[in-house]
Design a protein around this motif. Structure first.
Motif, short mmCIF file in Angstrom:
data_model
loop_
_atom_site.label_atom_id
_atom_site.label_comp_id
_atom_site.label_asym_id
_atom_site.label_seq_id
_atom_site.Cartn_x
_atom_site.Cartn_y
_atom_site.Cartn_z
N LEU A 1 60.13 10.54 34.16
CA LEU A 1 59.25 9.24 34.32
C LEU A 1 58.13 9.10 33.86
N LEU A 2 57.42 10.30 34.11
CA LEU A 2 56.07 10.61 33.79
C LEU A 2 55.72 10.80 32.56
N LEU A 3 56.66 11.59 31.77
CA LEU A 3 56.73 11.85 30.37
C LEU A 3 56.76 10.52 29.46
N GLN A 4 57.61 9.82 29.99
CA GLN A 4 57.73 8.69 29.39
C GLN A 4 56.79 7.56 29.25
N LYS A 5 56.04 7.59 30.37
CA LYS A 5 54.98 6.59 30.46
C LYS A 5 53.61 7.00 30.16
N PHE A 6 53.28 8.47 30.48
CA PHE A 6 51.98 8.72 30.09
C PHE A 6 51.93 9.86 28.83
#
Length: 154
Positions: free
Chosen positions: A51-56
């Motif tokens: 999720l962090l890779l997708q968002k940031f």
């Protein structure tokens, strides 16, 4: 080497500006502090790395997600001790950082969890005598307080 650990703490405009402009490496915990322009993110919860890779845009250091991705840095040598901030400190120590400034106050969780975080940080300091860890303002850590500017000048 120096590092900043960025949490979800409230900062004034001047503090934000100092952190944004510093050349010190910045490690954001989980989804926090995007406005401070972190260099990396670190997470310890299962499933959050993707999720962090997708968002940031930052690379993500993870202690527990194994999914192969060129932006995912697996830190399997870090033992999860219940707190992302403790895992981050341990990762920084093992990566050669010896001066760490926590931009946080350890007041997010319940008292027993705050005490556990303090105990784990104390243990890391006791077993690594050449490491210095500071907090940037009065908080619930057993750490000396130092300003961002003072930390930069050290």
């Amino acid at each position: 080497m120096k590092a900043l650990i960025l949490t979800g703490i409230s900062l004034n405009h001047h503090e934000k500006e100092l952190i944004q402009k510093t050349g010190i490496k910045k490690f954001a915990l989980n989804h926090h502090a995007q406005e401070l322009k972190p260099d990396f993110r670190i997470c310890t919860d299962y499933g959050i790395a993707a999720l962090l890779l997708q968002k940031f845009p930052q690379d993500v250091i993870t202690t527990r997600d194994y999914a192969p991705n060129k932006r995912l840095i697996y830190a399997g040598h870090i033992t999860f001790k219940g707190s992302t901030i403790v895992a981050c400190i341990e990762y920084l120590i093992y990566s050669g950082f010896n001066e760490i400034l926590i931009i946080g106050n350890n007041t997010v969780h319940q008292i027993f969890f705050q005490e556990r975080v303090k105990k784990e940080i104390d243990c890391l300091l006791q077993s690594n005598s050449n490491i210095q860890i500071f907090q940037f303002s009065h908080g619930n850590f057993n750490l000396p307080i130092i300003s961002i500017k003072e930390f930069e000048r050290r």
